[in-house]
Design a protein around this motif. Sequence first.
Motif, PDB file in Angstrom:
ATOM      1  N   MET A  32      32.193  49.874  30.346  1.00 40.64           N
ATOM      2  CA  MET A  32      31.706  48.603  30.896  1.00 40.64           C
ATOM      3  C   MET A  32      32.777  47.518  30.793  1.00 40.64           C
ATOM      4  N   PHE A  33      33.413  47.450  29.634  1.00 41.51           N
ATOM      5  CA  PHE A  33      34.418  46.409  29.435  1.00 41.51           C
ATOM      6  C   PHE A  33      35.678  46.679  30.238  1.00 41.51           C
ATOM      7  N   PHE A  34      36.058  47.950  30.397  1.00 41.90           N
ATOM      8  CA  PHE A  34      37.191  48.276  31.268  1.00 41.90           C
ATOM      9  C   PHE A  34      36.912  47.783  32.682  1.00 41.90           C
ATOM     10  N   LEU A  35      35.729  48.105  33.205  1.00 47.60           N
ATOM     11  CA  LEU A  35      35.388  47.711  34.572  1.00 47.60           C
ATOM     12  C   LEU A  35      35.297  46.197  34.701  1.00 47.60           C
ATOM     13  N   ASN A  36      34.694  45.548  33.686  1.00 48.25           N
ATOM     14  CA  ASN A  36      34.606  44.094  33.744  1.00 48.25           C
ATOM     15  C   ASN A  36      35.985  43.455  33.626  1.00 48.25           C
ATOM     16  N   GLY A  37      36.844  44.027  32.781  1.00 46.73           N
ATOM     17  CA  GLY A  37      38.196  43.495  32.655  1.00 46.73           C
ATOM     18  C   GLY A  37      38.952  43.531  33.967  1.00 46.73           C
ATOM     19  N   ALA A  38      38.611  44.537  34.803  1.00 47.34           N
ATOM     20  CA  ALA A  38      39.228  44.668  36.122  1.00 47.34           C
ATOM     21  C   ALA A  38      38.399  44.018  37.220  1.00 47.34           C
ATOM     22  N   CYS A  39      37.246  43.442  36.834  1.00 44.86           N
ATOM     23  CA  CYS A  39      36.359  42.744  37.780  1.00 44.86           C
ATOM     24  C   CYS A  39      35.850  43.664  38.885  1.00 44.86           C
ATOM     25  N   VAL A  40      35.461  44.869  38.515  1.00 44.71           N
ATOM     26  CA  VAL A  40      34.888  45.802  39.480  1.00 44.71           C
ATOM     27  C   VAL A  40      33.653  46.442  38.873  1.00 44.71           C
ATOM     28  N   GLY A  41      32.724  46.875  39.717  1.00 48.22           N
ATOM     29  CA  GLY A  41      31.561  47.621  39.275  1.00 48.22           C
ATOM     30  C   GLY A  41      30.667  46.811  38.361  1.00 48.22           C
TER      31      GLY A  41
ATOM     32  N   ASP B 192      36.581  52.519  42.897  1.00 55.47           N
ATOM     33  CA  ASP B 192      37.973  52.925  43.047  1.00 55.47           C
ATOM     34  C   ASP B 192      38.727  52.002  44.004  1.00 55.47           C
ATOM     35  N   ALA B 193      38.151  51.755  45.175  1.00 54.55           N
ATOM     36  CA  ALA B 193      38.806  50.900  46.170  1.00 54.55           C
ATOM     37  C   ALA B 193      38.856  49.454  45.700  1.00 54.55           C
ATOM     38  N   ASP B 194      37.766  48.984  45.076  1.00 58.75           N
ATOM     39  CA  ASP B 194      37.726  47.599  44.607  1.00 58.75           C
ATOM     40  C   ASP B 194      38.746  47.347  43.505  1.00 58.75           C
ATOM     41  N   TYR B 195      38.986  48.358  42.677  1.00 56.25           N
ATOM     42  CA  TYR B 195      39.972  48.224  41.605  1.00 56.25           C
ATOM     43  C   TYR B 195      41.351  47.942  42.191  1.00 56.25           C
ATOM     44  N   VAL B 196      41.739  48.712  43.199  1.00 56.92           N
ATOM     45  CA  VAL B 196      43.049  48.533  43.828  1.00 56.92           C
ATOM     46  C   VAL B 196      43.117  47.190  44.550  1.00 56.92           C
ATOM     47  N   THR B 197      42.045  46.840  45.266  1.00 51.78           N
ATOM     48  CA  THR B 197      42.023  45.565  45.993  1.00 51.78           C
ATOM     49  C   THR B 197      42.181  44.388  45.043  1.00 51.78           C
ATOM     50  N   ARG B 198      41.437  44.408  43.958  1.00 50.55           N
ATOM     51  CA  ARG B 198      41.507  43.324  42.976  1.00 50.55           C
ATOM     52  C   ARG B 198      42.921  43.232  42.374  1.00 50.55           C
ATOM     53  N   MET B 199      43.487  44.374  42.043  1.00 49.35           N
ATOM     54  CA  MET B 199      44.807  44.352  41.418  1.00 49.35           C
ATOM     55  C   MET B 199      45.864  43.827  42.386  1.00 49.35           C
ATOM     56  N   LYS B 200      45.747  44.212  43.635  1.00 46.70           N
ATOM     57  CA  LYS B 200      46.702  43.709  44.623  1.00 46.70           C
ATOM     58  C   LYS B 200      46.551  42.199  44.803  1.00 46.70           C
ATOM     59  N   GLN B 201      45.316  41.705  44.780  1.00 41.38           N
ATOM     60  CA  GLN B 201      45.100  40.263  44.882  1.00 41.38           C
ATOM     61  C   GLN B 201      45.753  39.519  43.726  1.00 41.38           C
ATOM     62  N   LEU B 202      45.651  40.087  42.529  1.00 41.88           N
ATOM     63  CA  LEU B 202      46.289  39.477  41.365  1.00 41.88           C
ATOM     64  C   LEU B 202      47.810  39.482  41.510  1.00 41.88           C
ATOM     65  N   MET B 203      48.354  40.591  41.980  1.00 42.99           N
ATOM     66  CA  MET B 203      49.796  40.693  42.150  1.00 42.99           C
ATOM     67  C   MET B 203      50.308  39.747  43.224  1.00 42.99           C
ATOM     68  N   ASP B 204      49.506  39.517  44.251  1.00 44.89           N
ATOM     69  CA  ASP B 204      49.923  38.635  45.339  1.00 44.89           C
ATOM     70  C   ASP B 204      49.965  37.169  44.922  1.00 44.89           C
ATOM     71  N   GLU B 205      49.466  36.860  43.737  1.00 48.67           N
ATOM     72  CA  GLU B 205      49.599  35.507  43.193  1.00 48.67           C
ATOM     73  C   GLU B 205      50.869  35.361  42.359  1.00 48.67           C
ATOM     74  N   MET B 206      51.663  36.427  42.327  1.00 48.40           N
ATOM     75  CA  MET B 206      52.976  36.412  41.669  1.00 48.40           C
ATOM     76  C   MET B 206      54.058  36.186  42.722  1.00 48.40           C
ATOM     77  N   PRO B 207      55.248  35.778  42.317  1.00 52.41           N
ATOM     78  CA  PRO B 207      56.353  35.636  43.269  1.00 52.41           C
ATOM     79  C   PRO B 207      56.666  36.942  43.990  1.00 52.41           C
ATOM     80  N   ILE B 208      57.187  36.840  45.185  1.00 51.50           N
ATOM     81  CA  ILE B 208      57.590  38.017  45.950  1.00 51.50           C
ATOM     82  C   ILE B 208      58.638  38.801  45.160  1.00 51.50           C
TER      83      ILE B 208
END
Length: 440
Positions: free
Chosen positions: A122-131, A141-157
């Motif tokens: 539960m905490f793993f999923l909540n930490g990743a904001c999925v499920g 599975d798909a939401d995990y990748v989407t969320r992580m990419k959104q986080l990365m896109d807030e970093m410099p190119i």
Amino acid sequence: MTKPNHPHEPIRDANNPPDPARRDWLSSACIACIATGALFQSGDASALRLDGDANLFNPCKQPLPAHIAKHELIARAWDGLDASLVWDSHAHLLGVGDGGSGCWINPRMRSLLSPKLYLQKMFFLNGACVGNASEQAKSVDADYVTRMKQLMDEMPIGVKAMLFAFDHTYHADGKIDLDKSAFHVPNQYAAGVAAQNSQRFCFVGSLHPHSVPAEKMDAAIAKLVADGAVAIKWLPGAMGIDPASPRCDAMYAALKKYHLPLITHAGEERAVEGAHQQHFGNPLRLRRPLDMGVKVVIAHCASMGQDVDLDKGRDGKPVTSFSLFVRLMNEQRYESNLFADISAVPQTNRSAALAHIVERDDWSHRLVNGSDYPLPGVMPLISVDALVERGWLGKSEGTLIKSIREYNPLLFDFVLKRTLNINGKRLANRIFESARVFRR
């Protein structure tokens, strides 16, 4: 609940759909678990601390507001760094197998009969904001990748995260041991996610040395390299891998041949149970690959737990795992091939090691940064308030860093480490330019 016929087949329980009352009970159970220090990497309640103004669960806010994104503290964190070299060297790719990924988790993590493992999930999923507790999201599975990419896109190119695959535990005869496997993230899936998002992700393979006959190991490692792997990941205690065993020699030879680093956990492991062979995490067991010339990256700097001092024999006195790590780092013969990542070291139960790591200027060229994502999003594991009380962060710095965490745990982990000031010393710039160790 039925057992899957194949290790990659998701488990479903159509006869017992989730209900609100059950979720309320689970929330209460989580709070009780935190209070007793029974969750994740704590052996006692003092190892977990929730900041006074924080929620127990990740609020999962998004996107990062402009007034935070443009804050001077964040700009200062990036100052002096080449963004194209900033690779998060320790990021977990997780899934439950609901989207054709081939990911799998042990059935015990889905059952209230194993409350600790269930709550960890539960905490793993909540930490990743999925499920949620019942995993009834559109697609974890798909939401995990989407969320992580959104986080990365807030970093410099140019900034990237190294996504970990994770192999099963295996019997000595090379057959998968599902009962002792914690979870599985296939190499093919991790490689595919990284290839589809190559501007933000790299791929780290995972291969158990028992899974491939010695005569085929060279070809197996060569394929991972061809698929884009920049390293291999092990969690010895959970995966049932003895790094000091001759069974690993064929793999070590291939890793050296293809210049592929081995990222391996050392010290005590409490977040992933699996085979539960804690003694395999003894840092001194890594002498074998080091002596064979393999580039070894010790995860978390072995900053938690105790291990037997094997240099004094099997009956050697137990000492801190970190002290054994320090011993290895101090040996001149490993200067060129022993490295370590600083993932998870700001956690409350690793703070003693954190101070030593920051003060060792002579280690900076051998350390790399990693987040251990999604753990920075698990709220009780890192107490910013405790770091402020120690004088390692200013009060206003701590306030801003806690705000970042509510939106972007990856950026939170990065800014926190870049801002730490312990006895007038900070983590060096080159620690965060991790690509220098992994770029092929």
